[in-house]
Design a protein around this motif. Structure first.
Motif, PDB file in Angstrom:
ATOM      1  N   ASP A 314       0.818  -1.221   0.000  1.00 50.60           N
ATOM      2  CA  ASP A 314       0.000   0.000   0.000  1.00 50.60           C
ATOM      3  C   ASP A 314       0.847   1.263   0.000  1.00 50.60           C
ATOM      4  O   ASP A 314       0.515   2.243  -0.663  1.00 50.60           O
ATOM      5  CB  ASP A 314      -0.930   0.003   1.218  1.00 50.60           C
ATOM      6  N   SER A 315       1.926   1.264   0.759  1.00 46.99           N
ATOM      7  CA  SER A 315       2.781   2.459   0.849  1.00 46.99           C
ATOM      8  C   SER A 315       4.199   2.053   1.235  1.00 46.99           C
ATOM      9  O   SER A 315       4.418   0.968   1.790  1.00 46.99           O
ATOM     10  CB  SER A 315       2.223   3.450   1.879  1.00 46.99           C
ATOM     11  N   LYS A 316       5.138   2.926   0.959  1.00 48.92           N
ATOM     12  CA  LYS A 316       6.539   2.644   1.261  1.00 48.92           C
ATOM     13  C   LYS A 316       6.786   2.697   2.768  1.00 48.92           C
ATOM     14  O   LYS A 316       6.180   3.495   3.470  1.00 48.92           O
ATOM     15  CB  LYS A 316       7.443   3.645   0.550  1.00 48.92           C
ATOM     16  N   GLY A 317       7.708   1.829   3.233  1.00 47.25           N
ATOM     17  CA  GLY A 317       8.062   1.828   4.642  1.00 47.25           C
ATOM     18  C   GLY A 317       7.917   0.450   5.255  1.00 47.25           C
ATOM     19  O   GLY A 317       7.450  -0.498   4.594  1.00 47.25           O
ATOM     20  N   PRO A 318       8.295   0.300   6.516  1.00 51.24           N
ATOM     21  CA  PRO A 318       8.183  -1.001   7.198  1.00 51.24           C
ATOM     22  C   PRO A 318       6.721  -1.406   7.394  1.00 51.24           C
ATOM     23  O   PRO A 318       5.834  -0.560   7.471  1.00 51.24           O
ATOM     24  CB  PRO A 318       8.876  -0.763   8.539  1.00 51.24           C
ATOM     25  N   VAL A 319       6.470  -2.700   7.469  1.00 51.10           N
ATOM     26  CA  VAL A 319       5.109  -3.203   7.655  1.00 51.10           C
ATOM     27  C   VAL A 319       4.619  -2.945   9.070  1.00 51.10           C
ATOM     28  O   VAL A 319       3.463  -2.574   9.279  1.00 51.10           O
ATOM     29  CB  VAL A 319       5.046  -4.717   7.335  1.00 51.10           C
ATOM     30  N   PHE A 320       5.515  -3.105  10.029  1.00 49.15           N
ATOM     31  CA  PHE A 320       5.131  -2.952  11.437  1.00 49.15           C
ATOM     32  C   PHE A 320       5.604  -1.612  11.988  1.00 49.15           C
ATOM     33  O   PHE A 320       6.659  -1.095  11.610  1.00 49.15           O
ATOM     34  CB  PHE A 320       5.716  -4.083  12.289  1.00 49.15           C
ATOM     35  N   PHE A 321       4.790  -1.057  12.877  1.00 51.63           N
ATOM     36  CA  PHE A 321       5.155   0.164  13.598  1.00 51.63           C
ATOM     37  C   PHE A 321       5.352  -0.225  15.064  1.00 51.63           C
ATOM     38  O   PHE A 321       4.385  -0.440  15.795  1.00 51.63           O
ATOM     39  CB  PHE A 321       4.058   1.220  13.453  1.00 51.63           C
ATOM     40  N   ASN A 322       6.597  -0.381  15.453  1.00 45.95           N
ATOM     41  CA  ASN A 322       6.913  -0.841  16.801  1.00 45.95           C
ATOM     42  C   ASN A 322       7.265   0.351  17.682  1.00 45.95           C
ATOM     43  O   ASN A 322       8.402   0.834  17.680  1.00 45.95           O
ATOM     44  CB  ASN A 322       8.066  -1.845  16.766  1.00 45.95           C
ATOM     45  N   ALA A 323       6.275   0.835  18.410  1.00 42.50           N
ATOM     46  CA  ALA A 323       6.451   2.042  19.228  1.00 42.50           C
ATOM     47  C   ALA A 323       6.620   1.689  20.693  1.00 42.50           C
ATOM     48  O   ALA A 323       6.153   0.645  21.152  1.00 42.50           O
ATOM     49  CB  ALA A 323       5.253   2.963  19.057  1.00 42.50           C
ATOM     50  N   LYS A 324       7.284   2.564  21.415  1.00 41.31           N
ATOM     51  CA  LYS A 324       7.445   2.379  22.859  1.00 41.31           C
ATOM     52  C   LYS A 324       6.179   2.833  23.583  1.00 41.31           C
ATOM     53  O   LYS A 324       5.621   3.883  23.278  1.00 41.31           O
ATOM     54  CB  LYS A 324       8.655   3.167  23.360  1.00 41.31           C
ATOM     55  N   ARG A 325       5.742   2.036  24.531  1.00 42.70           N
ATOM     56  CA  ARG A 325       4.579   2.358  25.344  1.00 42.70           C
ATOM     57  C   ARG A 325       4.914   2.139  26.822  1.00 42.70           C
ATOM     58  O   ARG A 325       5.881   1.449  27.164  1.00 42.70           O
ATOM     59  CB  ARG A 325       3.381   1.462  24.958  1.00 42.70           C
ATOM     60  N   ILE A 326       4.089   2.725  27.680  1.00 43.57           N
ATOM     61  CA  ILE A 326       4.289   2.603  29.125  1.00 43.57           C
ATOM     62  C   ILE A 326       3.605   1.333  29.609  1.00 43.57           C
ATOM     63  O   ILE A 326       2.398   1.146  29.408  1.00 43.57           O
ATOM     64  CB  ILE A 326       3.711   3.816  29.876  1.00 43.57           C
ATOM     65  N   GLY A 327       4.377   0.449  30.242  1.00 47.50           N
ATOM     66  CA  GLY A 327       3.832  -0.801  30.752  1.00 47.50           C
ATOM     67  C   GLY A 327       3.665  -0.775  32.258  1.00 47.50           C
ATOM     68  O   GLY A 327       3.690   0.281  32.903  1.00 47.50           O
ATOM     69  N   LYS A 328       3.495  -1.949  32.827  1.00 49.71           N
ATOM     70  CA  LYS A 328       3.310  -2.075  34.274  1.00 49.71           C
ATOM     71  C   LYS A 328       4.544  -1.568  35.012  1.00 49.71           C
ATOM     72  O   LYS A 328       5.672  -1.832  34.618  1.00 49.71           O
ATOM     73  CB  LYS A 328       3.035  -3.538  34.639  1.00 49.71           C
ATOM     74  N   GLY A 329       4.289  -0.823  36.075  1.00 44.74           N
ATOM     75  CA  GLY A 329       5.385  -0.279  36.867  1.00 44.74           C
ATOM     76  C   GLY A 329       6.114   0.862  36.204  1.00 44.74           C
ATOM     77  O   GLY A 329       7.188   1.279  36.660  1.00 44.74           O
ATOM     78  N   GLY A 330       5.573   1.387  35.094  1.00 46.26           N
ATOM     79  CA  GLY A 330       6.215   2.485  34.380  1.00 46.26           C
ATOM     80  C   GLY A 330       7.307   2.039  33.426  1.00 46.26           C
ATOM     81  O   GLY A 330       7.947   2.865  32.776  1.00 46.26           O
ATOM     82  N   LYS A 331       7.512   0.729  33.325  1.00 48.20           N
ATOM     83  CA  LYS A 331       8.558   0.186  32.440  1.00 48.20           C
ATOM     84  C   LYS A 331       8.091   0.251  30.994  1.00 48.20           C
ATOM     85  O   LYS A 331       6.976  -0.144  30.663  1.00 48.20           O
ATOM     86  CB  LYS A 331       8.868  -1.260  32.832  1.00 48.20           C
ATOM     87  N   GLU A 332       8.964   0.737  30.113  1.00 50.74           N
ATOM     88  CA  GLU A 332       8.610   0.837  28.698  1.00 50.74           C
ATOM     89  C   GLU A 332       8.755  -0.513  28.005  1.00 50.74           C
ATOM     90  O   GLU A 332       9.608  -1.327  28.367  1.00 50.74           O
ATOM     91  CB  GLU A 332       9.492   1.877  28.001  1.00 50.74           C
ATOM     92  N   PHE A 333       7.889  -0.757  27.007  1.00 53.74           N
ATOM     93  CA  PHE A 333       7.971  -1.977  26.212  1.00 53.74           C
ATOM     94  C   PHE A 333       7.633  -1.637  24.759  1.00 53.74           C
ATOM     95  O   PHE A 333       7.083  -0.570  24.464  1.00 53.74           O
ATOM     96  CB  PHE A 333       7.000  -3.042  26.745  1.00 53.74           C
ATOM     97  N   THR A 334       7.971  -2.544  23.862  1.00 59.84           N
ATOM     98  CA  THR A 334       7.684  -2.354  22.439  1.00 59.84           C
ATOM     99  C   THR A 334       6.302  -2.879  22.118  1.00 59.84           C
ATOM    100  O   THR A 334       6.023  -4.071  22.282  1.00 59.84           O
ATOM    101  CB  THR A 334       8.728  -3.079  21.564  1.00 59.84           C
ATOM    102  N   CYS A 335       5.431  -1.999  21.654  1.00 61.75           N
ATOM    103  CA  CYS A 335       4.053  -2.356  21.315  1.00 61.75           C
ATOM    104  C   CYS A 335       3.960  -2.562  19.801  1.00 61.75           C
ATOM    105  O   CYS A 335       4.292  -1.669  19.019  1.00 61.75           O
ATOM    106  CB  CYS A 335       3.102  -1.237  21.757  1.00 61.75           C
TER     107      CYS A 335
END
Length: 483
Positions: A314-335
């Motif tokens: 459909d468009s140029k670029g990676p298929v997945f958008f792996n962004a950082k989000r706030i998880g349990k205890g304030g620890k960041e994870f890749t969503c």
């Protein structure tokens, strides 16, 4: 203000509390008989030689329905003036215990039960639950359409509290209430003034109620002190069967509220539990996520493959958008998400907001653009409308970084905007769906989302997770306010 003319209850209104349980019982009986026969026929069709066993008609037509009806009444599944999903939960629990009791009794009264398969038990549970719910839904539809068998009530209190309660029951999708009149010294709600008979004078409440013949009174004056409330209850309690009063507990988590009584001193203790603070509840939630996540993965895999190639071409670029989000205890994870925006989305957004002040105002309030977002690709618009872009988050669920149901996965840059809610929200893992997604989704402000996530954390239960999952499927199917 002059009083409205007092209207006495009709014969149908007087008999509704007696007729309705009888009609509900007939509907339950039909649903259970149908469920038994469907389960037996399916099992016999799948494996007729191994499943066949003689089961007495007395057991199928009398004992099993009697067991189900007993547990349904014991669980309160026949009561009026209960929220719809609470009734469904009561039916679910009664259905579970009824199936167990029915199979146990069959083993006691029948010598040859070895051939009663586990499949029959599962099918009986499934079809009895579905048919009981459908039968209730049909009965509710008929009664609401004909405006019969509603609970006649008188409200004492003509303010916003009474209005909120009435609006709730009007949209509850279960047997509602029939407001015979509203009693107060001063009527603050214009909504009530336009729709219902008004009677002035709380001190004359007993006289009004006695003349109408209503058997349920709801006290919706939350500002009464203890002495006034007790005096009012004692005054009307002898002329009605039920007195309901609304305590001033707005904002308190009530889904997990336990009532404990000290009878000798007429005291009530309200215990508010933080369910997610208990290890066994967190374990149950994790098991629920794993089991349901694996089940959902079965139909999701081919959809994931199709979406992969759709985004890729459909468009140029990676298929997945792996962004950082706030998880349990304030620890960041890749969503994990499918990419639904152009690669240079930040540049596109800043340029668009600079050229459109109205869009800038909308972005500042909601942190989203509703009608048109220039960053979103063609494939992204459809995937967002159906929430297909969030399917890869099933991997986050299986890894334990997310839950199927939970608070919204917030961005690290949003911490400063979360304020006092931040410490509450990081008590648990975020979810693919949640309370705010099925109650407005993109139409809710950022602050509104925080409040809804706060409500979910304080009121969590497995049943609430099940209800929210069901409502999510409904919301996605009808594309209601897709995010």
């Amino acid at each position: 203000m002059e009083d409205n003319k007092i209207t006495k209850l009709s014969l149908m209104d007087k008999l509704s509390s007696r007729i309705l349980p009888f009609m509900v019982t007939i509907g339950d009986y039909i649903a259970i008989i149908l469920a038994e026969n469907i389960a037996l026929n399916i099992c016999s069709y799948i494996n007729p030689s191994k499943f066949y066993v003689y089961i007495p008609n007395m057991y199928l037509c009398l004992w099993v329905p009697a067991i189900f009806i007993f547990f349904l009444f014991y669980a309160g599944a026949h009561k009026k003036m209960l929220p719809y999903w609470e009734i469904i939960r009561n039916i679910f629990c009664a259905n579970f215990y009824s199936v167990i009791a029915s199979i146990f009794i069959l083993y006691l009264i029948h010598e040859d039960t070895a051939q009663i398969s586990r499949l029959y038990v599962i099918l009986l549970f499934f079809f009895s639950f579905i048919l009981l719910c459908l039968m209730r839904k049909l009965l509710v539809y008929i009664c609401n359409k004909l405006n019969i068998f509603k609970e006649p009530v008188v409200f004492i209190g003509g303010g916003k509290t009474a209005e909120t309660v009435i609006r709730f029951y009007d949209h509850n999708s279960y047997f509602g209430i029939k407001v015979v009149g509203i009693i107060d010294d001063d009527f603050a709600s214009d909504y009530l003034k336009r729709r219902y008979p008004l009677f002035k004078g709380v001190d004359r409440a007993r006289q009004y109620i006695e003349k109408t013949g209503v058997q349920t009174a709801i006290i919706a004056k939350t500002r009464l002190d203890k002495t006034q409330l007790l005096k009012l209850i004692n005054s009307i309690q002898t002329v009605v069967k039920n007195v309901t009063f609304i305590p001033n507990l707005v904002g308190t988590p009530i889904a997990n509220l336990d009532i404990r009584r000290i009878y000798r001193h007429d005291m009530v203790l309200l215990n508010v539990k933080n369910n997610l603070a208990y290890f066994h509840n967190r374990l149950i939630k994790r098991i629920f996520d794993l089991v349901m996540g694996l089940i959902i993965c079965i139909p999701a895999v081919p959809i994931l493959i199709l979406c992969y190639f759709w985004v890729k071409f459909d468009s140029k670029g990676p298929v997945f958008f792996n962004a950082k989000r706030i998880g349990k205890g304030g620890k960041e994870f890749t969503c994990y998400k499918f990419r639904s925006m152009y690669v240079n989305s930040d540049e596109i957004l800043q340029k668009y907001l600079a050229e459109n002040p109205k869009a800038k105002k909308e972005w500042d309030e909601f942190k989203k653009l509703h009608d048109y977002d220039p960053r979103v690709t063609k494939a992204g618009r459809i995937m967002r409308r159906t929430s297909l872009d969030e399917l890869p988050q099933l991997l986050n669920v299986l890894k334990g970084e997310m839950s199927l149901v939970g608070p919204r996965p917030y961005l690290p840059r949003e911490i400063k905007d979360m304020g006092e809610f931040y410490k509450i929200i990081i008590q648990t893992v975020p979810g693919i769906t949640g309370y705010w997604q099925v109650n407005g989704r993109s139409d809710v402000t950022f602050e509104g989302r925080l409040k809804m996530d706060n409500w979910y954390i304080h009121n969590w239960s497995v049943w609430i997770d099940m209800v929210l999952l069901f409502k999510t499927i409904k919301a996605v199917f009808f594309s209601k306010g897709a995010v």
